[in-house]
Structures are given as structure tokens and as C-alpha cells.
Design an enzyme around this catalytic site. Structure first.
Site, PDB file in Angstrom:
ATOM      1  N   GLU A 165       2.301  -0.319  -4.830  1.00 44.90           N
ATOM      2  CA  GLU A 165       1.475   0.920  -5.211  1.00 44.90           C
ATOM      3  C   GLU A 165       2.352   2.301  -5.540  1.00 44.90           C
ATOM      4  OE1 GLU A 165      -3.074   2.482  -4.040  1.00 44.90           O
ATOM      5  OE2 GLU A 165      -1.578   2.468  -2.368  1.00 44.90           O
TER       6      GLU A 165
ATOM      7  N   ASP B  89     -10.424   0.872  -5.558  1.00 46.81           N
ATOM      8  CA  ASP B  89     -10.292   2.398  -5.194  1.00 46.81           C
ATOM      9  C   ASP B  89     -10.823   2.969  -6.542  1.00 46.81           C
ATOM     10  OD1 ASP B  89      -9.338   2.202  -2.755  1.00 46.81           O
ATOM     11  OD2 ASP B  89      -7.162   2.440  -3.593  1.00 46.81           O
TER      12      ASP B  89
ATOM     13  N   ASP C  60       0.809  -1.165   0.000  1.00 49.59           N
ATOM     14  CA  ASP C  60      -0.194   0.117  -0.038  1.00 49.59           C
ATOM     15  C   ASP C  60       0.785   1.271  -0.044  1.00 49.59           C
ATOM     16  OD1 ASP C  60      -2.931   1.148   0.350  1.00 49.59           O
ATOM     17  OD2 ASP C  60      -1.949   1.653   2.333  1.00 49.59           O
TER      18      ASP C  60
HETATM   19  C1  NOJ Z   1      -4.470   2.898  -1.114  1.00 57.58           C
HETATM   20  C2  NOJ Z   1      -5.520   1.872  -0.700  1.00 57.58           C
HETATM   21  O1  NOJ Z   1      -5.803   1.047  -1.952  1.00 57.58           O
HETATM   22  C3  NOJ Z   1      -6.819   2.521  -0.236  1.00 57.58           C
HETATM   23  O2  NOJ Z   1      -7.922   1.841  -0.220  1.00 57.58           O
HETATM   24  C4  NOJ Z   1      -6.527   3.270   1.140  1.00 57.58           C
HETATM   25  O3  NOJ Z   1      -7.392   4.168   1.427  1.00 57.58           O
HETATM   26  C5  NOJ Z   1      -5.266   4.031   0.853  1.00 57.58           C
HETATM   27  N1  NOJ Z   1      -4.043   3.430   0.105  1.00 57.58           N
HETATM   28  C6  NOJ Z   1      -4.906   4.415   2.319  1.00 57.58           C
HETATM   29  O4  NOJ Z   1      -4.246   3.176   2.892  1.00 57.58           O
END
Ligand code: NOJ
Length: 542
Positions: free
Chosen positions: A252, A317, A201
Site C-alpha cells: 500500500e 477504506d 500496510d
Molecule cells: C491503511 C489501512 O488500510 C487502514 O485501514 C488503516 O487505518 C491504516 N493503514 C493504518 O494502519
């Protein structure tokens, strides 16, 4: 020549477990629900399952606010169920990667509770605390992802703490070696249980800009990522943990260019295997084909042979691809197949987000009360406080609300789509009586079978994984077309990304080629053919 690796040839299926399958009737999916659907996942032909966070959490941001890294949240069930799931995944010869959320914890994590308890608490420095400016205001003007400021004032100790996301998600201080050691220990705990890797993440946010200066354009928020020091942390993580296991890691990485991307995933870098960049999903609201082509070309040129990219057009997301980048009405099936084809034939590891394989669509809920996404709700309240009308703000935020992808999986046409016998934690998409797994499995022309076939072809021909990329008709406003070649195999992908017919006015002799994939009943001939709306074809020469 590029090194061949199992993970480069993998197809990843993302399971947002809370919306996948509920086995207790409490309205939320759970890990046992995933166990019960493993045969379904396997039947698609995927290799790796990415499971969103399932750790103990107050669930302010659906599990991305962790209060205990070592235990499974009640909603997901318990550790025994997780272990059972892992075993069953392995039995089916698949792998399981989990979310690693270590830029921040929940404000309910015991570390943060200690940290905020006093200025001289030994854990004070595990998070980022700063004095107010002289006038009492926040230490700088940075914006967070979910709130107008990255800083939250704490009355008790009269300092501000830093959060890149919600107020309830304080950022860890990665400069502190004790924090890093503790995280590495936790990673080993899960790897020793047998997991096969991590989706990391916002991993490029760990290092912060030194001195936390004010910035000129706070709304860009790009100063939150890719700061000096980040590669030292990732190299240390690799050395201390990752290199000791045969694992797959995907970072990510928002705000990244291909040049910087290579620093994270370059074959010689000893950091990560691959990354998600967001040039499509964050920077493009709907399909902008010239820009999409430009992004693909630039990333190919920047990475090919030196690092591995990823391909995805939606996740938990980002609004479902068919709604955002295709046509979820008249050409839902056609455009779902077309977009899937791009994901699986462009250079990079392909990801399927649950429900994508049956063409699930985004939602259009009537009121803000129907939405749950903290990012959307915070933004809505921020705009309302400026005096704007609720209906107008709601309309503006709908298309990109994260809830578009979070509505439960549609298994059949029973009440609540067979997802739960209780009250779903989030409203169902009302179209489940038409769009569901059962229906897809009963229809031999379904999106599901198209994906299944495509994935099996990917396994058969290495050109899908290792081929180069040669775009043609680069200036065409509606047709996207490219060749790929690898050791005697050659692919041609032709896609009409429009609601109108378009002529493919290019000379290519397809007589010796096999028409490998197509979403309309068409003949082999291609040159000067009329392409139907959202038509896609893939040819193969061997
Ligand atoms: C990216 C995640 O995919 C998302 O769902 C989350 O809100 C943020 N990072 C914070 O962890």
C-alpha cells in the site's frame, strides 16, 4: 518480453472478516465464518484471498493497531481456526495473503509499554521519541492521517512520540536494526505456517524525513511517505525474508508516482511484486473521467513491461465503487458491471472487495453515533471544536466515511442479512432485503454472474493480463474506450460512463469480433451505435 508469473494472472478477493460472516452470534464476523463461505468465494473464480488484520488488538482502528503479532484476536477466534482456514483455502486451490502492519503497533503492545516506561529503557529507541521545541510545543508541525499532529506528549518522560495515524498507533523506529530483525522474524513465523504473501500496510511510510523539519503545507501529509532509506528497508526485507518463499506481495503506497512506483515494484528491484497507488481513491471524490483516463495512461506508460500495477476502486477504506464512481440508484447494476469491467480489463492485477460482486452500496446513516470509523470520528470532532455545526460536518464527511464499505456482507433477506444472529458491530445497510447474495445467485443476469463470467474469461485469454493498452477517443467526456493486444488476441472495451445515452462515433469493424461481455441486450454492431446509460461492451478478436 514480460515474464509470466502466477500472481500476475491472479484475481484477489478481499475479505474484511469482521463484516463477513459471524458464526458465534456475537455480532462480529470471524475466521470460522470465512471457512464456511469459502465455496462461495471460490465460485467467483478468484485465486487469492486477502484477509484484513486478525491479530490481538485493542481494535481502535479495526485491527490496524496490533498488540501481539503472534496471536489471533478473540473476535476472530483463535490460531487453530486460522490454521484450519489456511488449510481449507489451500484445499480449494486458492492462496491466502495477510495484512502486514509494521509501520506502527498499538500503544498497548508490550514493546511500546516498555518504550514509554523510561528514557533509558532498552526499547525506548524502538519508537520515535523527541524533545519538545523550546516553547514546549510539538517537535514539528506535521499532521497525521487521523489527528492534527503526528506527536503526542507523554507526561511521564516529558517527550513526544510520533504517530502517522491515531494516537494509539505509535510508529516503530525502522532505523533501529533490532526492530527490523524482530519484524522479519515475525514475517517468517507466518510464512512458515504456509501463508502465501502479504498486503503491506502503508509500507512506504517506514522511512521518515531526516531531522523532522517543519513543512510549509502540513495538510498535504505527503512528507510522511517515500522518504530516503525506504528502499534499503524493503531490499533488506526481501533478502532476509521474502526471497526465501514463493510469495505474492502488494504494497500500500500512498503519494506515489509511476516513476517512484517502479522503484518499489520494478521487475529487477527485488522489493515488492505490485502496489496500490491512490491517485483514484484518495485524489478523486467522484468519477472525473478525463482525470481517470489520464491516470490510467500515465501509469501504463510508466510501468508496462517493467512492473505490475493493481486495479481497485474500493476497499475497506474507500467507499463502495458503485456509490462513489457509478450510480447506485437507477443504474446500480449497470454501473457496477461497468466499473467491474474496467477493473478487470485495465492493465494490472484486479481486486474484488467483498460485496462488490453483488453491487453493495454505501450508507447514509442519520447520526454521527451510527458511525464507527476512527478517521471519520476524529475529523468530525476536530471540525466541531472549530465551532462548526454537527449536521453540516456530518453531511460533508458521509460520502468518504470508511464505514461505507464496512457494513456487513448481505447474504440474504433474513434479519441482519444472515450475517449474524446477534447485534451487528456496525449498523447494517438497510437495503439488504433487495441487495443480497441469495438474490444475486437466483438471477442469471446478476452482477455476481457477470463477475464470474468476466473472471473466467480473464483466465482464458492472456490479453487481459499481458496485453498492451491503446486508448482511443481520449477527449470524449463520457465514453471510455481502449484496445488491448497480446500475441494475436485483441480486446476492445467501450464504456459509456454517464447517466445519458451517448453515440459511439468511431469507425471500428466488429463483424469479425466476438462480443465477450455486455451489460445490456445488444447486437454485435458498434460503429455509430447509441450506447445506453452506463453501458459497457468488451469485444474480442482472436
Ligand atoms: C491503511 C489501512 O488500510 C487502514 O485501514 C488503516 O487505518 C491504516 N493503514 C493504518 O494502519
Amino acid at each position: 518480453m514480460e515474464q509470466q508469473k502466477w500472481w500476475k494472472e491472479a484475481v484477489v478477493y478481499q475479505v474484511y472478516w469482521r463484516s463477513f460472516n459471524d458464526t458465534t452470534g456475537n455480532g462480529t464476523g470471524d475466521l470460522q465464518g470465512v471457512v464456511e463461505k469459502l465455496d462461495y468465494i471460490k465460485s467467483l473464480g478468484v485465486d487469492v484471498i486477502w484477509l484484513n488484520p486478525f491479530f490481538e488488538s485493542p481494535d481502535k482502528d479495526n485491527g490496524y493497531d496490533i498488540s501481539n503479532y503472534y496471536s489471533v484476536m478473540d473476535k476472530a477466534r483463535d490460531m487453530a481456526t486460522f490454521e484450519h482456514l489456511l488449510k481449507e483455502v489451500h484445499k480449494l486451490d486458492m492462496k491466502l495473503i495477510m495484512d502486514l502492519v509494521v509501520n506502527h503497533t498499538s500503544d498497548q503492545h508490550p514493546w511500546f509499554k516498555e518504550s514509554r516506561s523510561s528514557i533509558d529503557n532498552p526499547k525506548r529507541d524502538w519508537y520515535i521519541w523527541k524533545d519538545p521545541k523550546e516553547d514546549g510545543s510539538a517537535p514539528n508541525n506535521w499532521r497525521s492521517y487521523f489527528t492534527p499532529s503526528t506527536w503526542e506528549y507523554d507526561d511521564k518522560t516529558q517527550q513526544y512520540y510520533f504517530h502517522s495515524f491515531a494516537i494509539e498507533q505509535p510508529d516503530l523506529n525502522w532505523e533501529n536494526p533490532e526492530v527490523r530483525e524482530e519484524i522479519y522474524k515475525m514475517m517468517r513465523f507466518w510464512l512458515d505456517k504456509g501463508i502465501d504473501g502479504f498486503r503491506m500496510d502503508v509500507i512506504n511510510l517506514l522511512a521518515k524525513v531526516e531531522g523532522y523539519p517543519d513543512v510549509e503545507e502540513p495538510e498535504t501529509i505527503n512528507y510522511l511517505g517515500n522518504n530516503p532509506g525506504i528502499h534499503n528497508y524493503l531490499k533488506e526485507m526481501y533478502k532476509q525474508v521474502l526471497q526465501h518463499y514463493d510469495v505474492f506481495t502488494v504494497g500500500e503506497i500512498p503519494f506515489v508516482t509511476p516513476e517512484d512506483g517502479l522503484l518499489y515494484v520494478g521487475e529487477d528491484r527485488q522489493e515488492l511484486n505490485t502496489l496500490f497507488h491512490f491517485e483514484v481513491c484518495d485524489d478523486m471524490v467522484q468519477m472525473d473521467l478525463p482525470r481517470f483516463k489520464e491516470i490510467q495512461k500515465r501509469w501504463y506508460e510508466g510501468m508496462f513491461g517493467r512492473g505490475t500495477n493493481s486495479q481497485f476502486l474500493n476497499n475497506h477504506d474507500h467507499t463502495r465503487l458503485v456509490t462513489r464512481f457509478g450510480n447506485d440508484n437507477e443504474y446500480r447494476k449497470e454501473s457496477a458491471k461497468l466499473l467491474g469491467t474496467l477493473i478487470h480489463t485495465l492493465p494490472g492485477i484486479p481486486y474484488v472487495f467483498q460485496g462488490e460482486e453483488i453491487g453493495m452500496t454505501g450508507v447514509d446513516f442519520a447520526t454521527i453515533e451510527d458511525y464507527q470509523d476512527i478517521a471519520m470520528l476524529n475529523k468530525y470532532n476536530e471540525e466541531i471544536e472549530k465551532g462548526r455545526a454537527g449536521t453540516e460536518v456530518l453531511e460533508e464527511l458521509k460520502l468518504l466515511s470508511r464505514d461505507n464499505s464496512r457494513t456487513p456482507m448481505q447474504w440474504d433477506d433474513r434479519e441482519n442479512a444472515g450475517f449474524t444472529t446477534g447485534n451487528p458491530w456496525i449498523k447494517m445497510n438497510p437495503n439488504y432485503s433487495d441487495i443480497n447474495v441469495k438474490q444475486a445467485l437466483d438471477d442469471k443476469n446478476s452482477i455476481f454472474y457477470y463477475y464470474q463470467n468476466m473472471i473466467s474469461l480473464r483466465k482464458k485469454y492472456k490479453v487481459f493480463t499481458y496485453g498492451d493498452y491503446q486508448p482511443i477517443l481520449e477527449d470524449h467526456p463520457a465514453i471510455y474506450c481502449y484496445f488491448r493486444e497480446y500475441e494475436g488476441e485483441k480486446l476492445l472495451v467501450v464504456a459509456n460512463m454517464s447517466d445519458e445515452e451517448n453515440v459511439f462515433d468511431y469507425l471500428v469493424d466488429t463483424s469479425g469480433a466476438k462480443l465477450l461481455l455486455h451489460n445490456y441486450a445488444v447486437e454485435n454492431d458498434l460503429s455509430y451505435s447509441k450506447l445506453n446509460p452506463h453501458e459497457v461492451r468488451v469485444y474480442l478478436w482472436t
